[in-house]
Design a protein around this motif. Structure first.
Motif, mmCIF file in Angstrom:
data_model
loop_
_atom_site.group_PDB
_atom_site.id
_atom_site.type_symbol
_atom_site.label_atom_id
_atom_site.label_comp_id
_atom_site.label_asym_id
_atom_site.label_seq_id
_atom_site.Cartn_x
_atom_site.Cartn_y
_atom_site.Cartn_z
ATOM 1 N N THR A 1 109.310 86.365 -32.795
ATOM 2 C CA THR A 1 109.255 86.493 -31.037
ATOM 3 C C THR A 1 107.865 86.330 -30.445
ATOM 4 O OG1 THR A 1 108.878 88.930 -31.264
ATOM 5 C CG2 THR A 1 111.010 88.032 -31.175
ATOM 6 N N GLY A 2 107.735 86.134 -29.339
ATOM 7 C CA GLY A 2 106.444 85.985 -28.609
ATOM 8 C C GLY A 2 105.665 84.584 -28.790
ATOM 9 N N LYS A 3 104.581 84.581 -28.540
ATOM 10 C CA LYS A 3 103.887 83.206 -28.614
ATOM 11 C C LYS A 3 103.649 82.805 -30.015
ATOM 12 C CE LYS A 3 101.194 83.968 -24.617
ATOM 13 N NZ LYS A 3 99.840 84.069 -24.057
ATOM 14 N N HIS A 4 103.772 81.469 -30.371
ATOM 15 C CA HIS A 4 103.778 80.552 -31.537
ATOM 16 C C HIS A 4 102.434 80.246 -31.765
ATOM 17 C CE1 HIS A 4 105.896 77.732 -34.236
ATOM 18 N NE2 HIS A 4 105.054 78.481 -35.169
ATOM 19 N N ARG A 5 101.613 80.626 -32.659
ATOM 20 C CA ARG A 5 100.205 80.562 -33.002
ATOM 21 C C ARG A 5 99.921 79.722 -34.237
ATOM 22 N NH1 ARG A 5 97.861 83.907 -29.126
ATOM 23 N NH2 ARG A 5 99.478 85.490 -28.446
ATOM 24 N N TYR A 6 98.794 79.124 -34.312
ATOM 25 C CA TYR A 6 98.161 78.364 -35.427
ATOM 26 C C TYR A 6 96.800 78.723 -35.441
ATOM 27 C CZ TYR A 6 102.547 75.723 -35.033
ATOM 28 O OH TYR A 6 103.896 75.199 -35.028
ATOM 29 N N THR A 7 96.516 79.453 -36.731
ATOM 30 C CA THR A 7 95.111 79.806 -37.105
ATOM 31 C C THR A 7 94.521 78.882 -38.197
ATOM 32 O OG1 THR A 7 95.610 81.915 -36.103
ATOM 33 C CG2 THR A 7 93.436 81.620 -37.475
ATOM 34 N N LYS A 8 93.260 78.345 -37.868
ATOM 35 C CA LYS A 8 92.727 77.461 -39.249
ATOM 36 C C LYS A 8 92.266 78.536 -40.113
ATOM 37 C CE LYS A 8 89.118 73.908 -39.810
ATOM 38 N NZ LYS A 8 89.593 73.674 -41.071
ATOM 39 N N MET A 9 92.505 78.441 -41.381
ATOM 40 C CA MET A 9 92.170 79.461 -42.567
ATOM 41 C C MET A 9 91.639 78.238 -43.674
ATOM 42 S SD MET A 9 94.803 82.338 -42.933
ATOM 43 C CE MET A 9 93.871 82.971 -44.267
ATOM 44 N N GLY A 10 90.366 78.195 -43.827
ATOM 45 C CA GLY A 10 90.064 77.325 -44.829
ATOM 46 C C GLY A 10 90.406 75.808 -44.626
#
Length: 125
Positions: A33-42
């Motif tokens: 639920t809520g916002k779909h997020r993408y976070t760069k990791m390595g």
């Protein structure tokens, strides 16, 4: 809907990225639920959402954990999987519209928690 597979298919057909998961809560259904997020990791990317709802079996039928209540006592209980899925769909829609009252953490507290996790794990946006 009589099976988890049917419930997941129904939810996916209605725009939710639902999935089945077997773990310590039992044979559950997850609904991001809520916002779909993408976070760069390595060299990769971590895919997350603001929250996760769970439908899980109980002795009397099924329960819905909205992902934000403080205690399992607050979880909504239903006599059938069908009722639980329809209720979860309404709750997820309200969360996604920003209309669901979240009692576990306020948005500002969640943001500071997320910032602290990013700092601890050296995650950069």
């Amino acid at each position: 809907m009589n099976t988890r597979s049917e419930a997941v298919q129904y939810l996916q057909e209605h725009g939710y990225e639902a999935f089945e998961r077997d773990w310590n809560m039992g044979k559950t259904i997850g609904i991001p639920t809520g916002k779909h997020r993408y976070t760069k990791m390595g060299n990769g990317v971590l895919e997350t959402w603001d929250g996760m709802m769970w439908l899980y079996p109980i002795e009397e039928g099924w329960a819905v954990d909205d992902g934000w209540t403080d205690d399992y006592i607050d979880h909504k209980k239903f006599s059938s999987l069908n009722e639980a899925v329809l209720a979860a769909q309404e709750i997820a829609a309200a969360i996604n519209r920003g209309e669901w009252h979240r009692t576990r953490m306020s948005p500002s507290r969640r943001e500071s928690y997320g910032d602290r996790c990013n700092e601890l794990f050296n995650i950069h946006k």
